[in-house]
Design a protein around this motif. Structure first.
Motif, PDB file in Angstrom:
ATOM      1  N   VAL A 188       0.843  -1.194   0.000  1.00 57.89           N
ATOM      2  CA  VAL A 188       0.000   0.000   0.000  1.00 57.89           C
ATOM      3  C   VAL A 188       0.879   1.244   0.000  1.00 57.89           C
ATOM      4  CG1 VAL A 188      -1.558   1.373   1.456  1.00 57.89           C
ATOM      5  CG2 VAL A 188      -2.055  -1.046   1.033  1.00 57.89           C
ATOM      6  N   PRO A 202      -0.278  -1.702  -7.145  1.00 54.14           N
ATOM      7  CA  PRO A 202      -1.729  -1.798  -7.283  1.00 54.14           C
ATOM      8  C   PRO A 202      -2.288  -3.203  -7.497  1.00 54.14           C
ATOM      9  CG  PRO A 202      -0.782  -1.084  -9.346  1.00 54.14           C
ATOM     10  CD  PRO A 202       0.359  -1.210  -8.365  1.00 54.14           C
ATOM     11  N   ARG A 203      -1.409  -4.195  -7.705  1.00 48.35           N
ATOM     12  CA  ARG A 203      -1.897  -5.537  -8.026  1.00 48.35           C
ATOM     13  C   ARG A 203      -1.141  -6.594  -7.211  1.00 48.35           C
ATOM     14  NH1 ARG A 203      -1.821  -2.363 -12.374  1.00 48.35           N
ATOM     15  NH2 ARG A 203       0.410  -2.689 -12.597  1.00 48.35           N
ATOM     16  N   ARG A 253      -7.323  -8.249   1.841  1.00 47.27           N
ATOM     17  CA  ARG A 253      -8.444  -7.416   1.412  1.00 47.27           C
ATOM     18  C   ARG A 253      -8.858  -6.428   2.500  1.00 47.27           C
ATOM     19  NH1 ARG A 253     -11.879 -12.627   1.647  1.00 47.27           N
ATOM     20  NH2 ARG A 253     -12.719 -12.545   3.746  1.00 47.27           N
ATOM     21  N   VAL A 280      -6.396  -3.593   2.384  1.00 44.17           N
ATOM     22  CA  VAL A 280      -6.751  -2.765   1.221  1.00 44.17           C
ATOM     23  C   VAL A 280      -7.939  -1.863   1.565  1.00 44.17           C
ATOM     24  CG1 VAL A 280      -7.720  -2.852  -1.116  1.00 44.17           C
ATOM     25  CG2 VAL A 280      -5.779  -4.304  -0.517  1.00 44.17           C
ATOM     26  N   TYR A 333      -5.082   4.569  -0.993  1.00 47.96           N
ATOM     27  CA  TYR A 333      -4.581   3.543  -1.906  1.00 47.96           C
ATOM     28  C   TYR A 333      -5.722   3.012  -2.762  1.00 47.96           C
ATOM     29  CZ  TYR A 333      -2.919  -1.207  -3.110  1.00 47.96           C
ATOM     30  OH  TYR A 333      -2.567  -2.363  -3.756  1.00 47.96           O
ATOM     31  N   ASN A 348      -6.514  -0.226  -5.095  1.00 49.06           N
ATOM     32  CA  ASN A 348      -6.119  -1.548  -5.540  1.00 49.06           C
ATOM     33  C   ASN A 348      -6.802  -1.845  -6.864  1.00 49.06           C
ATOM     34  OD1 ASN A 348      -6.959  -4.714  -5.449  1.00 49.06           O
ATOM     35  ND2 ASN A 348      -4.911  -4.361  -4.656  1.00 49.06           N
ATOM     36  N   LEU A 359      -6.634  -7.908  -6.664  1.00 48.35           N
ATOM     37  CA  LEU A 359      -6.247  -8.760  -5.545  1.00 48.35           C
ATOM     38  C   LEU A 359      -6.854 -10.121  -5.869  1.00 48.35           C
ATOM     39  CD1 LEU A 359      -4.824  -9.036  -2.865  1.00 48.35           C
ATOM     40  CD2 LEU A 359      -6.889  -8.178  -1.738  1.00 48.35           C
TER      41      LEU A 359
END
Length: 194
Positions: free
Chosen positions: A128, A133-134, A156, A159, A166, A168, A171
């Motif tokens: 984060v 992003p992945r 999760r 996130v 952030y 995402n 995920l």
């Protein structure tokens, strides 16, 4: 908010978390990811095999990670857990340090982290803060905890707690979990190594 309808697959947030949390851990661990195109799944499996190769370097704690540049498909960082050197040297952190040593602390928005296990809260928080992003992983936390002590906070949830700091984009769990799950099951036979 866009979501994959996959066990352990989420895009941008926690909206799917409630629906997935109700699934038993065994069902989450043993099914194949869905909601992902065959081409994307094949690509994710290719890189997961590289994370598995990293994890095979430490069968007592089979956590391995690779970082892939989405612009060209190049592996730009790799790591295996090494907690005997430093308690923070989880495979994701080692891979991030490898990336920084090769490329500097930049361009995180273009990469995907692949790991044999779902990122723990420390590692997901590091992603984060970096802006990765992945994240694609094999075995999920409820399964891994049966074989390796782990903090029971899902990636999760980290996130979701990081919003709006952030965003995402992916995920995705369960990629080659048939292989990664066996690695964690075998861990008990090998004995704990760091």
């Amino acid at each position: 908010m866009t979501q994959f309808t996959c066990r352990r697959a989420f895009v941008a947030g926690a909206a799917a978390a409630a629906g997935l949390a109700a699934l038993p851990a065994q069902a989450q661990t043993r099914s194949k990811p869905t909601g992902v195109s065959p081409a994307d799944l094949a690509r994710h499996e290719k890189y997961m095999r590289l994370a598995i190769a990293q994890a095979n370097r430490n069968p007592g704690r089979p956590f391995g990670s690779v970082i892939v540049d989405e612009r060209n498909g190049e592996v730009v960082g790799e790591g295996v857990v090494n907690m005997s050197a430093n308690p923070m040297y989880h495979s994701e952190v080692v891979a991030m340090n490898d990336y920084i040593s090769r490329h500097g602390n930049k361009d995180w928005e273009h990469v995907t982290m692949y790991g044999t296990g779902e990122a723990c809260p420390m590692c997901m928080s590091a992603m984060v803060w970096a802006g990765i992003p992945r994240m694609v992983y094999g075995s999920d936390t409820p399964f891994v905890r049966k074989y390796v002590a782990n903090i029971n906070i899902r990636a999760r949830d980290v996130v979701a707690a990081a919003h709006p700091l952030y965003t995402n984009k992916l995920l995705l769990g369960g990629v080659l979990s048939d292989i990664t799950d066996k690695m964690f099951e075998e861990r008990a036979k090998v004995g704990r190594q760091k």
